[in-house]
Write a protein that holds these residues in place. Structure first.
Motif, PDB file in Angstrom:
ATOM      1  N   THR A 120       0.835  -1.196   0.000  1.00 10.43           N
ATOM      2  CA  THR A 120       0.000   0.000   0.000  1.00 10.43           C
ATOM      3  C   THR A 120       0.868   1.244   0.000  1.00 10.43           C
ATOM      4  O   THR A 120       1.639   1.474   0.934  1.00 10.43           O
ATOM      5  CB  THR A 120      -0.924   0.022   1.236  1.00 10.43           C
ATOM      6  N   ARG A 121       0.738   2.037  -1.044  1.00 13.08           N
ATOM      7  CA  ARG A 121       1.497   3.284  -1.120  1.00 13.08           C
ATOM      8  C   ARG A 121       0.787   4.352  -0.302  1.00 13.08           C
ATOM      9  O   ARG A 121      -0.425   4.515  -0.410  1.00 13.08           O
ATOM     10  CB  ARG A 121       1.632   3.735  -2.575  1.00 13.08           C
ATOM     11  N   VAL A 122       1.548   5.078   0.522  1.00 15.15           N
ATOM     12  CA  VAL A 122       0.997   6.137   1.359  1.00 15.15           C
ATOM     13  C   VAL A 122       1.693   7.442   1.016  1.00 15.15           C
ATOM     14  O   VAL A 122       2.930   7.503   0.974  1.00 15.15           O
ATOM     15  CB  VAL A 122       1.165   5.816   2.862  1.00 15.15           C
ATOM     16  N   ALA A 123       0.913   8.477   0.769  1.00 23.33           N
ATOM     17  CA  ALA A 123       1.469   9.788   0.427  1.00 23.33           C
ATOM     18  C   ALA A 123       1.640  10.625   1.689  1.00 23.33           C
ATOM     19  O   ALA A 123       0.785  10.594   2.579  1.00 23.33           O
ATOM     20  CB  ALA A 123       0.551  10.511  -0.554  1.00 23.33           C
ATOM     21  N   PRO A 124       2.737  11.366   1.803  1.00 22.26           N
ATOM     22  CA  PRO A 124       2.925  12.222   2.978  1.00 22.26           C
ATOM     23  C   PRO A 124       2.057  13.473   2.873  1.00 22.26           C
ATOM     24  O   PRO A 124       2.072  14.176   1.862  1.00 22.26           O
ATOM     25  CB  PRO A 124       4.414  12.578   2.911  1.00 22.26           C
ATOM     26  N   GLU A 125       1.287  13.736   3.900  1.00 21.40           N
ATOM     27  CA  GLU A 125       0.446  14.932   3.972  1.00 21.40           C
ATOM     28  C   GLU A 125       0.560  15.524   5.370  1.00 21.40           C
ATOM     29  O   GLU A 125       1.005  14.860   6.307  1.00 21.40           O
ATOM     30  CB  GLU A 125      -1.023  14.584   3.676  1.00 21.40           C
ATOM     31  N   GLU A 126       0.168  16.771   5.504  1.00 21.05           N
ATOM     32  CA  GLU A 126       0.211  17.400   6.826  1.00 21.05           C
ATOM     33  C   GLU A 126      -0.742  16.710   7.794  1.00 21.05           C
ATOM     34  O   GLU A 126      -0.538  16.703   9.000  1.00 21.05           O
ATOM     35  CB  GLU A 126      -0.150  18.883   6.704  1.00 21.05           C
ATOM     36  N   LYS A 127      -1.786  16.126   7.244  1.00 20.93           N
ATOM     37  CA  LYS A 127      -2.765  15.388   8.038  1.00 20.93           C
ATOM     38  C   LYS A 127      -2.823  13.965   7.525  1.00 20.93           C
ATOM     39  O   LYS A 127      -2.737  13.733   6.320  1.00 20.93           O
ATOM     40  CB  LYS A 127      -4.147  16.058   7.912  1.00 20.93           C
ATOM     41  N   ASP A 128      -2.951  12.995   8.427  1.00 18.46           N
ATOM     42  CA  ASP A 128      -3.118  11.611   8.012  1.00 18.46           C
ATOM     43  C   ASP A 128      -4.605  11.366   7.754  1.00 18.46           C
ATOM     44  O   ASP A 128      -5.382  11.104   8.676  1.00 18.46           O
ATOM     45  CB  ASP A 128      -2.601  10.658   9.088  1.00 18.46           C
ATOM     46  N   TYR A 129      -4.991  11.460   6.487  1.00 17.99           N
ATOM     47  CA  TYR A 129      -6.391  11.312   6.114  1.00 17.99           C
ATOM     48  C   TYR A 129      -6.882   9.874   6.225  1.00 17.99           C
ATOM     49  O   TYR A 129      -8.068   9.613   6.014  1.00 17.99           O
ATOM     50  CB  TYR A 129      -6.594  11.788   4.674  1.00 17.99           C
ATOM     51  N   LEU A 130      -5.984   8.942   6.541  1.00 18.63           N
ATOM     52  CA  LEU A 130      -6.348   7.532   6.597  1.00 18.63           C
ATOM     53  C   LEU A 130      -6.766   7.090   8.002  1.00 18.63           C
ATOM     54  O   LEU A 130      -7.193   5.956   8.198  1.00 18.63           O
ATOM     55  CB  LEU A 130      -5.192   6.673   6.099  1.00 18.63           C
ATOM     56  N   VAL A 131      -6.660   7.984   8.978  1.00 18.71           N
ATOM     57  CA  VAL A 131      -7.101   7.690  10.344  1.00 18.71           C
ATOM     58  C   VAL A 131      -8.629   7.649  10.383  1.00 18.71           C
ATOM     59  O   VAL A 131      -9.308   8.489   9.794  1.00 18.71           O
ATOM     60  CB  VAL A 131      -6.582   8.755  11.327  1.00 18.71           C
ATOM     61  N   ILE A 132      -9.188   6.655  11.066  1.00 21.67           N
ATOM     62  CA  ILE A 132     -10.637   6.580  11.294  1.00 21.67           C
ATOM     63  C   ILE A 132     -10.917   7.265  12.624  1.00 21.67           C
ATOM     64  O   ILE A 132     -11.065   6.617  13.666  1.00 21.67           O
ATOM     65  CB  ILE A 132     -11.137   5.123  11.302  1.00 21.67           C
ATOM     66  N   GLU A 133     -10.956   8.595  12.598  1.00 22.77           N
ATOM     67  CA  GLU A 133     -11.098   9.349  13.843  1.00 22.77           C
ATOM     68  C   GLU A 133     -12.509   9.234  14.408  1.00 22.77           C
ATOM     69  O   GLU A 133     -12.710   9.004  15.602  1.00 22.77           O
ATOM     70  CB  GLU A 133     -10.739  10.810  13.602  1.00 22.77           C
ATOM     71  N   ASP A 134     -13.514   9.421  13.549  1.00 26.35           N
ATOM     72  CA  ASP A 134     -14.908   9.298  13.982  1.00 26.35           C
ATOM     73  C   ASP A 134     -15.428   7.922  13.600  1.00 26.35           C
ATOM     74  O   ASP A 134     -15.183   7.424  12.495  1.00 26.35           O
ATOM     75  CB  ASP A 134     -15.768  10.385  13.320  1.00 26.35           C
TER      76      ASP A 134
END
Length: 584
Positions: A506-520
């Protein structure tokens, strides 16, 4: 397809570049000569019109005496200028050596869209109905034969014997076409990162991404443990109780068969030893590198290692209670359409969209597509040998034509997948403007992968699912497998991250926010990618992997993938119960 049916009319209008209001289609279908009425409506529509309206059709019916009670000769099966549906919707195959993307179409290949397991019954309109329970078990299916009536089957979808369930359903007769008007509320989308990407691939940006992951997931664990940073634990005396939250930096076994788990937080790393004879040892088998966990235990006499007594994952609270709609309304959850492949199941798709126009489907007001609209180009070795359409933009053009067969009053939401023309690294932004313009039918909402889509108060986490390959490869078969993809989804919910392990497939792109977190916590988790059908509930979250619309390809045969193709899970948003309909 005869122009006397609404689906035939929709297809013909799409061929001519028009959408249409649902009631307008009903009026055309009820006209004395639907084909002539369609011609007149198109001729009389303003030059800048993109949609045939009720007003356009009524003007034609009033002027030309084409209403249903006007005398006329019986309509032929197909109008002279309307080709059969297959010639409108199916592309010719591409030979192995063909490279000219502008070549004239070849004659249509014989239909081979039925999956391997249903060959031999292509003459019947097959529709299986499988309902879910809270435990994810299934009740028996029903087969719709040539008569359109349900024929009880002797087995459920998983092969277990059970009493039959009978329905009385007609899929394609004119009498069954609905004049009901849907009234969906606009979907609310969160976590869409389209247009917000800041990553350039620099090392420091990866550090920022993982710091954000740690901070957000550690908050979910701080209520269960009294966390101390790694640096503080290093200064504690031997024999002290200690609790630490960190990302899993390393997992390895010792010579004695114990497990050494190294945790990392923003201050440093610290080793934790999980003894093989403790009941928590089985949890190590469920760990992936880079996920966030908490470990409680006691420091060794020299304070150099933490002996683990308990392990905690961020997890979904067992007290979670999902939201539901305040009216009876449904959503169709599908994925992996793969238009452009020689194995795209056009016939199954046509049956699906035909069914959406029937009264039985009136409650289905939402269509949520979890990626891989098209087959793409250059995705796997020798893919060009299995393509019907070799140009990626032509694939999207054709997908758009199929999308126009969906009732125009449905709310459609789409995310990309790994076969789509967006970056492979996750999170994947939504399609660019050129592709959005191509797929503009019904004003579909396009968002990033992953995104959370809320419809009728129900939050649906849509994720294409590439990381499922990694989860299935790394974890024990009873925890994650292709035959039961929803169990792999349970693991992602437990970890509260859709792609926890970095550096693998799985390729993961670096971002200021980790959009892959299931926060809610979502109410529904919807994925695709693995081409297998599976669903069940995990801590009251419904996990659904929706199968595909592509029969087995030669490449899939070579890697032992036997797809579940031509299924449409239909979700009751007021109860979160689900019915799976089979159209292949």
């Amino acid at each position: 397809m005869p122009l006397s049916t609404p689906s035939g009319l929709v297809t013909e209008l799409a061929r001519r570049g028009y959408n249409a209001e649902r009631e307008a289609i009903t009026l055309l279908a009820n006209a004395a000569d639907p084909a002539l009425a369609l011609d007149r409506a198109v001729e009389d529509a303003p030059d800048d019109a993109l949609r045939i309206t009720v007003a356009h059709v009524r003007a034609v019916l009033d002027t030309d005496k084409l209403s249903a009670d006007a005398p006329t000769k019986p309509p032929s099966d197909e109008s002279a200028d309307a080709p059969p549906r297959e010639s409108v919707t199916q592309d010719p195959p591409v030979s192995t050596g063909e490279t000219d993307q502008t070549a004239e179409p070849k004659p249509n290949r014989p239909s081979q869209s039925a999956p391997v397991e249903t060959e031999g019954s292509a003459s019947a309109d097959v529709e299986d109905t499988v309902s879910s329970t809270d435990t994810g078990e299934t009740v028996p299916s029903t087969d719709i034969g040539d008569t359109g009536k349900a024929v009880p089957s002797s087995t459920s979808s998983d092969g277990d014997s059970s009493p039959p369930v009978s329905t009385d359903t007609t899929l394609s007769s004119e009498a069954s076409q609905s004049s009901h008007t849907r009234n969906p509320t606009p979907a609310h989308i969160t976590n869409d990162m389209t247009g917000a990407s800041t990553g350039t691939g620099e090392y420091k940006q990866f550090v920022t991404t993982f710091k954000d992951r740690y901070e957000r997931l550690s908050k979910l664990l701080r209520g269960r443990v009294n966390h101390r940073p790694a640096k503080a634990i290093q200064q504690m005396p031997g024999g002290s109780d200690a609790e630490m939250i960190g990302l899993v930096n390393d997992i390895r076994s010792t010579a004695s068969g114990h497990w050494l788990v190294e945790l990392e937080d923003t201050t440093g790393t610290f080793p934790c030893l999980v003894m093989k004879d403790k009941n928590i040892a089985e949890l190590v088998d469920q760990m992936l590198k880079d996920e966030c966990i908490a470990i409680q235990g006691t420091l060794a006499d020299d304070a150099g290692i933490l002996f683990a007594d308990s392990i905690h994952f961020p997890d979904i609270p067992r007290t979670h209670r999902p939201s539901t709609a305040d009216r009876h309304v449904q959503a169709a959850l599908i994925s992996d359409v793969h238009v452009g492949s020689q194995e795209f199941m056009a016939d199954a798709w046509n049956r699906f969209t035909d069914w959406l126009h029937t009264p039985e489907a009136d409650p289905v007001e939402y269509l949520l597509i979890a990626g891989d609209m098209v087959e793409g180009v250059g995705i796997y070795p020798n893919q060009d040998e299995e393509l019907d359409i070799i140009d990626i933009y032509d694939q999207y053009e054709r997908f758009a034509e199929y999308l126009k067969q969906v009732p125009g009053d449905m709310e459609i939401v789409m995310i990309p997948g790994n076969h789509d023309a967006v970056r492979l690294a996750e999170p994947q932004p939504g399609f660019d403007e050129e592709l959005r313009e191509i797929m503009s039918a019904h004003d579909a909402k396009i968002t990033s992968n992953p995104s959370t889509v809320t419809v009728e108060n129900v939050s649906v986490l849509m994720y294409h699912g590439v990381s499922l390959d990694e989860v299935i490869a790394e974890l024990p078969a009873d925890k994650a497998s292709y035959d039961e993809p929803h169990k792999a989804m349970y693991q992602l919910l437990k970890k509260r991250h859709v792609a926890p392990q970095y550096g693998g497939h799985t390729r993961v792109a670096p971002e200021e926010k980790d959009y892959l977190v299931i926060e809610d916590v979502p109410d529904v988790f919807h994925t695709g990618h693995v081409h297998k059908l599976g669903w069940g509930k995990y801590h009251n979250v419904l996990a659904v992997n929706s199968g595909c619309w592509q029969a087995q390809t030669d490449f899939q045969k070579s890697v032992n993938i036997d797809p579940d193709a031509g299924y449409a899970p239909i979700l009751d948003l007021d109860t979160l119960e689900m019915t799976v309909r089979k159209f292949s």
